[in-house]
Design a protein around this motif. Structure first.
Motif, PDB file in Angstrom:
ATOM      1  N   GLY A 220       5.513   1.185  -4.116  1.00 17.54           N
ATOM      2  CA  GLY A 220       5.507  -0.262  -3.893  1.00 17.54           C
ATOM      3  C   GLY A 220       6.717  -0.955  -4.480  1.00 17.54           C
ATOM      4  O   GLY A 220       7.363  -1.778  -3.826  1.00 17.54           O
TER       5      GLY A 220
ATOM      6  N   GLY B 118       2.011  -8.017  -1.395  1.00 18.57           N
ATOM      7  CA  GLY B 118       1.558  -7.347  -2.616  1.00 18.57           C
ATOM      8  C   GLY B 118       0.185  -7.794  -3.048  1.00 18.57           C
ATOM      9  O   GLY B 118      -0.668  -6.971  -3.422  1.00 18.57           O
TER      10      GLY B 118
ATOM     11  N   LEU C 268      -2.508  -6.310  -0.539  1.00 17.08           N
ATOM     12  CA  LEU C 268      -2.770  -4.880  -0.760  1.00 17.08           C
ATOM     13  C   LEU C 268      -3.538  -4.653  -2.069  1.00 17.08           C
ATOM     14  O   LEU C 268      -4.463  -3.835  -2.121  1.00 17.08           O
ATOM     15  N   SER C 269      -3.165  -5.398  -3.109  1.00 13.38           N
ATOM     16  CA  SER C 269      -3.857  -5.255  -4.402  1.00 13.38           C
ATOM     17  C   SER C 269      -5.314  -5.682  -4.296  1.00 13.38           C
ATOM     18  O   SER C 269      -6.205  -5.015  -4.834  1.00 13.38           O
TER      19      SER C 269
ATOM     20  N   PHE D 247      -3.885   2.025  -2.897  1.00 13.12           N
ATOM     21  CA  PHE D 247      -3.641   0.652  -2.453  1.00 13.12           C
ATOM     22  C   PHE D 247      -3.349  -0.264  -3.640  1.00 13.12           C
ATOM     23  O   PHE D 247      -2.446  -1.109  -3.574  1.00 13.12           O
TER      24      PHE D 247
ATOM     25  N   THR E 104       0.223   0.550  -4.978  1.00 10.90           N
ATOM     26  CA  THR E 104       1.268   0.076  -4.070  1.00 10.90           C
ATOM     27  C   THR E 104       1.334  -1.449  -4.068  1.00 10.90           C
ATOM     28  O   THR E 104       2.420  -2.044  -4.120  1.00 10.90           O
ATOM     29  N   GLY E 105       0.172  -2.086  -4.021  1.00 10.32           N
ATOM     30  CA  GLY E 105       0.134  -3.547  -3.994  1.00 10.32           C
ATOM     31  C   GLY E 105       0.696  -4.165  -5.257  1.00 10.32           C
ATOM     32  O   GLY E 105       1.488  -5.124  -5.197  1.00 10.32           O
ATOM     33  N   THR E 106       0.320  -3.640  -6.409  1.00  6.43           N
ATOM     34  CA  THR E 106       0.829  -4.214  -7.661  1.00  6.43           C
ATOM     35  C   THR E 106       2.328  -3.949  -7.805  1.00  6.43           C
ATOM     36  O   THR E 106       3.056  -4.774  -8.368  1.00  6.43           O
TER      37      THR E 106
ATOM     38  N   LEU F 111       3.863  -6.610  -5.526  1.00  4.56           N
ATOM     39  CA  LEU F 111       3.615  -7.944  -6.066  1.00  4.56           C
ATOM     40  C   LEU F 111       4.406  -8.196  -7.347  1.00  4.56           C
ATOM     41  O   LEU F 111       4.889  -9.317  -7.577  1.00  4.56           O
TER      42      LEU F 111
ATOM     43  N   PHE G  84      -4.013 -14.088  -4.493  1.00  2.00           N
ATOM     44  CA  PHE G  84      -3.661 -13.945  -3.081  1.00  2.00           C
ATOM     45  C   PHE G  84      -3.826 -15.272  -2.338  1.00  2.00           C
ATOM     46  O   PHE G  84      -2.945 -15.672  -1.556  1.00  2.00           O
TER      47      PHE G  84
END
Length: 407
Positions: A59, A79, A82-83, A105, A108-110, A113, A178
């Motif tokens: 990520g 980000g 996904l988080s 997930f 990758t999201g964090t 982000l 988000f």
């Protein structure tokens, strides 16, 4: 109006860093209950955390490209989405396989982000001192989450009897973040007219980070620094229990003390780093870190200095990030992405290194690696400082030439 938007943008970033600290600490506290709930071995539990770390590396690596190509809005929204999906997936996972996907997930999201959250700072900072002040405050809020959530998550899980209660809270924080990214007017966040970013765009376009030894100096220093911070955070309680024969509770108190001084140092950094100077602040903090670790490994009765090491760790990471992001204003996304990826690699590597050294030499001797790593960081920063001075002199000369002969 722009001042209000900048303040809201920075508040959103602070909330994001606090949430990252909450997620990291909740994961550690929930691990034993997850293990028993899903009937996992230690190896399987390790795989869950490894896939989370690998997701973070992926990520943070692609986030630099996303930030430079699509902007801060796309990076932050992707980000956070996904988080949120990953954290809710962890809560709802009925088995180990789906939990693995969900942790991927989350990681990758964090990773994406965190680049978006940090990318706000160069956009709203008008000068280098603003950059370093805001980065230290921003990363201080990660420490706030680290200090508060071990206690809060443990209390929630004790009251409810399950690990999900802690994850419900972190999921709520991330979903809130988000939703905030969906409605925040990112288009109004742009470099100030007084910002040196605008004044140096023409002359810095030939100074690509990929061609600059200064950039690789920053990346090397951060990789090794994160090995120190992450290694101490991971192994400090175990070190106290197995080497100094304390209880786990006392070992945990040492870790809490480490993070408390770590957080105080970062939050106070906004008041003194820019006054002392960014590089001087790194040398001061690094010297304190080196001294505290060196005395501790030489004189085992001085273990209280392991908590003081938290103060030494405090301002190094955010100050290096601040210097690097200001040094390459056209490539902030790329710079942040590579630096945070390098930091993630350091975090992954140190656990393997300490595990190997502890197995071969014993944990007490393995801790000698930390003062050696600090010395390496200080030497890396010194070399990078000298190179950066030469780079800045070249840019200043180019700016004068541009003023005399407009393009």
């Amino acid at each position: 109006m722009s001042t209000l938007v900048y303040r809201l943008a920075f508040f959103l970033s602070l909330f994001g860093m606090f949430t990252f600290g909450a997620i990291d600490m909740t994961r550690g506290v929930a691990a034993p209950l997850m293990q028993s709930g899903w009937h996992l071995s230690y190896l399987q539990l390790g795989y869950l955390f490894t896939i989370n770390s690998l997701g973070y590396l992926l990520g943070s690596f692609i986030a630099g490209w996303i930030l430079d190509r699509f902007g801060i809005s796309a990076c932050s929204k992707a980000g956070a989405l996904l988080s949120s999906m990953g954290l809710i997936g962890v809560l709802q996972s009925p088995n180990y396989e789906l939990a693995m996907v969900s942790f991927a997930f989350v990681g990758t999201g964090t990773g994406v982000l965190e680049i978006g959250v940090n990318g706000i700072v160069p956009l709203i900072s008008r000068e280098p001192s603003d950059n370093s002040r805001r980065f230290n405050t921003l990363h201080g809020f990660y420490g706030v989450g680290c200090v508060i959530f071990p206690v809060l998550a443990a209390w929630l899980m004790h009251r409810s009897g399950n690990w999900q209660s802690g994850y419900w809270l972190t999921s709520a924080l991330m979903v809130t973040l988000f939703l905030a990214t969906l409605f925040f007017p990112y288009r109004k966040v742009a470099p100030s007219k007084e910002s040196p970013v605008k004044n140096t765009l023409k002359v810095t376009k030939q100074h690509s980070p990929w061609r600059s030894p200064v950039f690789f100096g920053f990346a090397t220093a951060l990789t090794v620094y994160v090995m120190i911070e992450s290694g101490l955070a991971s192994w400090l309680p175990t070190y106290m229990v197995h080497v100094h024969r304390t209880t786990l509770h006392v070992g945990s108190l040492y870790l809490t003390g480490f993070y408390f001084l770590f957080t105080c140092g970062r939050l106070s950094g906004q008041f003194w780093v820019h006054r002392l100077g960014e590089y001087r602040s790194i040398y001061l903090a690094g010297s304190l870190l080196l001294l505290s670790l060196l005395v501790t490994v030489c004189f085992p009765s001085t273990t209280v200095l392991l908590m003081v090491a938290g103060a030494g760790c405090s301002v190094i990471f955010p100050t290096v990030v601040a210097i690097a992001s200001h040094a390459f204003p056209r490539n902030v996304g790329t710079v942040l992405g590579i630096l945070f990826t390098a930091a993630g690699i350091g975090s992954l590597a140190i656990n393997t290194i300490i595990g190997f050294l502890a197995t071969e030499l014993g944990l007490q001797k393995a801790f000698w690696i930390f003062p050696l790593l600090v010395a390496f960081v200080l030497l890396s920063v010194l070399a990078t400082h000298l190179l950066d001075n030469r780079r800045r002199t070249a840019i200043e000369m180019a700016i004068r030439d541009t003023a005399d002969y407009p393009i």
